[in-house]
Design a protein around this motif. Structure first.
Motif, short mmCIF file in Angstrom:
data_model
loop_
_atom_site.label_atom_id
_atom_site.label_comp_id
_atom_site.label_asym_id
_atom_site.label_seq_id
_atom_site.Cartn_x
_atom_site.Cartn_y
_atom_site.Cartn_z
N LYS A 251 0.83 -1.19 0.00
CA LYS A 251 0.00 0.00 0.00
C LYS A 251 0.88 1.25 0.00
CE LYS A 251 -3.82 -2.20 2.49
NZ LYS A 251 -4.64 -2.16 3.72
N ALA A 252 0.36 2.31 -0.57
CA ALA A 252 1.14 3.54 -0.71
C ALA A 252 1.68 4.03 0.62
CB ALA A 252 0.28 4.62 -1.37
N ASP A 253 0.88 3.89 1.69
CA ASP A 253 1.34 4.40 2.97
C ASP A 253 2.42 3.53 3.59
OD1 ASP A 253 -0.16 2.21 3.63
OD2 ASP A 253 -1.50 3.22 5.01
N LYS A 254 2.72 2.39 2.96
CA LYS A 254 3.80 1.53 3.43
C LYS A 254 5.13 1.85 2.75
CE LYS A 254 1.34 -1.24 6.15
NZ LYS A 254 1.59 -1.39 7.59
N VAL A 255 5.08 2.58 1.62
CA VAL A 255 6.29 2.93 0.88
C VAL A 255 6.75 4.30 1.38
CG1 VAL A 255 7.31 3.34 -1.37
CG2 VAL A 255 5.53 1.61 -1.11
N LYS A 256 7.69 4.30 2.25
CA LYS A 256 8.15 5.53 2.88
C LYS A 256 9.56 5.86 2.40
CE LYS A 256 8.65 7.81 7.36
NZ LYS A 256 8.53 7.64 8.84
N VAL A 257 9.70 6.99 1.73
CA VAL A 257 11.01 7.45 1.28
C VAL A 257 11.57 8.43 2.31
CG1 VAL A 257 12.28 8.66 -0.53
CG2 VAL A 257 10.39 7.14 -1.14
N ILE A 258 12.78 8.17 2.75
CA ILE A 258 13.44 9.02 3.74
C ILE A 258 14.47 9.90 3.03
CG2 ILE A 258 14.80 9.09 5.86
CD1 ILE A 258 12.10 7.83 6.25
N ARG A 259 14.45 11.18 3.31
CA ARG A 259 15.48 12.11 2.84
C ARG A 259 16.04 12.83 4.07
NH1 ARG A 259 14.12 17.15 -1.06
NH2 ARG A 259 13.30 15.46 -2.37
N GLU A 260 17.34 12.71 4.26
CA GLU A 260 17.93 13.29 5.47
C GLU A 260 19.33 13.82 5.20
OE1 GLU A 260 19.70 11.62 9.66
OE2 GLU A 260 17.75 10.82 9.02
N ALA A 261 19.58 15.05 5.61
CA ALA A 261 20.92 15.62 5.56
C ALA A 261 21.67 15.17 6.81
CB ALA A 261 20.86 17.14 5.49
N LEU A 262 22.82 14.56 6.62
CA LEU A 262 23.57 13.98 7.74
C LEU A 262 24.51 15.01 8.37
CD1 LEU A 262 24.53 10.63 5.98
CD2 LEU A 262 22.46 11.17 7.28
N ASP A 263 25.08 14.62 9.47
CA ASP A 263 26.00 15.49 10.20
C ASP A 263 27.42 15.34 9.64
OD1 ASP A 263 26.91 17.31 12.06
OD2 ASP A 263 27.22 15.79 13.61
N ILE A 264 27.54 15.40 8.32
CA ILE A 264 28.83 15.32 7.64
C ILE A 264 28.93 16.52 6.70
CG2 ILE A 264 30.28 14.02 6.04
CD1 ILE A 264 30.02 12.61 8.66
N THR A 265 29.98 17.29 6.86
CA THR A 265 30.15 18.46 6.01
C THR A 265 31.48 18.38 5.26
OG1 THR A 265 31.20 19.74 7.79
CG2 THR A 265 28.79 19.91 7.56
N CYS A 266 31.55 19.10 4.14
CA CYS A 266 32.77 19.13 3.35
C CYS A 266 32.73 20.34 2.44
CB CYS A 266 32.92 17.85 2.54
SG CYS A 266 31.52 17.52 1.43
N THR A 267 33.88 20.66 1.87
CA THR A 267 33.97 21.72 0.87
C THR A 267 34.76 21.18 -0.31
OG1 THR A 267 36.08 22.68 1.59
CG2 THR A 267 34.09 23.41 2.75
N ALA A 268 34.94 22.01 -1.32
CA ALA A 268 35.72 21.58 -2.48
C ALA A 268 37.18 21.37 -2.12
CB ALA A 268 35.60 22.62 -3.59
N MET A 269 37.63 21.92 -0.97
CA MET A 269 39.02 21.78 -0.57
C MET A 269 39.20 20.82 0.60
SD MET A 269 40.45 25.69 -0.92
CE MET A 269 42.14 25.17 -0.60
N THR A 270 38.23 20.75 1.47
CA THR A 270 38.33 19.91 2.67
C THR A 270 37.39 18.71 2.57
OG1 THR A 270 38.81 21.88 4.00
CG2 THR A 270 38.17 19.89 5.18
N ASN A 271 37.97 17.53 2.52
CA ASN A 271 37.22 16.27 2.45
C ASN A 271 36.29 16.17 1.23
OD1 ASN A 271 38.49 15.89 4.89
ND2 ASN A 271 36.63 16.07 6.12
N PRO A 272 36.69 16.64 0.05
CA PRO A 272 35.81 16.54 -1.12
C PRO A 272 35.49 15.10 -1.50
CG PRO A 272 38.03 17.10 -1.82
CD PRO A 272 38.01 17.20 -0.32
N TRP A 273 36.34 14.17 -1.13
CA TRP A 273 36.13 12.75 -1.40
C TRP A 273 34.86 12.22 -0.76
CZ3 TRP A 273 35.85 10.68 3.35
CH2 TRP A 273 36.54 11.34 4.38
N ALA A 274 34.40 12.88 0.31
CA ALA A 274 33.22 12.39 1.03
C ALA A 274 31.98 12.38 0.13
CB ALA A 274 32.96 13.24 2.27
N VAL A 275 31.91 13.29 -0.84
CA VAL A 275 30.77 13.32 -1.76
C VAL A 275 30.74 12.04 -2.59
CG1 VAL A 275 29.74 14.52 -3.71
CG2 VAL A 275 30.78 15.83 -1.86
N SER A 276 31.89 11.68 -3.16
CA SER A 276 31.95 10.46 -3.97
C SER A 276 31.73 9.22 -3.13
CB SER A 276 33.30 10.38 -4.68
OG SER A 276 33.43 11.39 -5.65
#
Length: 232
Positions: free
Chosen positions: A47-72
């Motif tokens: 049933k539709a109410d059983k299909v739950k999509v979760i979207r969550e921003a985690l407590d991990i940050t990075c920039t193009a210079m610091t830890n950019p590998w984390a995105v990949s």
């Protein structure tokens, strides 16, 4: 499509919520195998109410210079566990937060494994990458990033080898349509681009890559994670 097939898949998905990790994983894989075979999406089985999509921003940050590998790293792990990764940042800011999107049962596994992998990288960096007072500014960060890129490439290679050994996984380890549909408002997914390891081949190949290939998600599936951090 016979109703009994849908019922069987629905029962397998229910069994996938079992607290027994091996039983849950086996049930989920079998359910996805049947869905692939009969061209069914999760929302067509339960049933539709059983299909739950979760979207969550985690407590991990990075920039193009610091830890950019984390995105990949997040993208590689998310897709392997039937999820998607994304990054978000406030207007005018350079710091990105990494997030995941997935069906509820997939999301929790992908989240735990990504956080564990990230912690493994950060802990190894703190233990093995040393600051040299004679290095030029930014050198320590470059060494750390070389290790992170190497680890990311090693994890990707390990996953590819697993998939080659278990080609049947291709039928079941796919990102559900409901997940991709939920991301249409997020625009085009972007990345920080290609690996940049400079001259730090030892940190990349001899250390990071080898550690990434040995990464064992199962060793931390049942536990929590502790945040680790390094200086810039």
């Amino acid at each position: 499509m016979a109703t009994n097939i849908k019922d069987k898949i629905a029962k397998l998905l229910a069994l996938a919520e079992s607290p027994n990790e091996n039983e849950a994983k086996a049930a989920l894989l079998k359910a996805r195998e049947l869905m692939a075979e009969h061209k069914l999406r999760p929302e067509e089985v339960v049933k539709a109410d059983k299909v739950k999509v979760i979207r969550e921003a985690l407590d991990i940050t990075c920039t193009a210079m610091t830890n950019p590998w984390a995105v990949s790293l997040s993208a590689i792990i998310a897709e392997h566990y039937c999820c998607r990764a994304y990054r978000t940042r406030a207007a005018g800011r350079k710091t990105n937060r990494i997030g995941l999107v997935g069906l509820e049962e997939d999301f929790e596994i992908a989240k735990r494994i990504f956080l564990y992998a990230y912690d493994c990288v950060m802990a190894s960096i703190k233990a093995n990458i040393k600051r040299d007072p004679e290095d030029l500014p930014g050198t320590y960060r470059e060494k750390c990033n070389a290790y992170g890129w190497g680890f990311t490439r090693g994890v990707k290679q390990a996953f590819q080898e697993q998939e080659e050994q278990h080609q049947e996984w291709g039928l079941v380890m796919v990102v559900p349509k409901a997940v991709d549909d939920s991301m249409v408002d997020m625009g085009k997914r972007t990345s920080f681009g290609k690996e940049r390891v400079g001259g730090w081949r030892d940190a990349y190949r001899a250390m990071g890559y080898q550690d990434g290939k040995r990464f064992d998600p199962a060793s931390r599936l049942a536990g929590g994670t502790e945040r680790a951090a390094i200086g810039g």
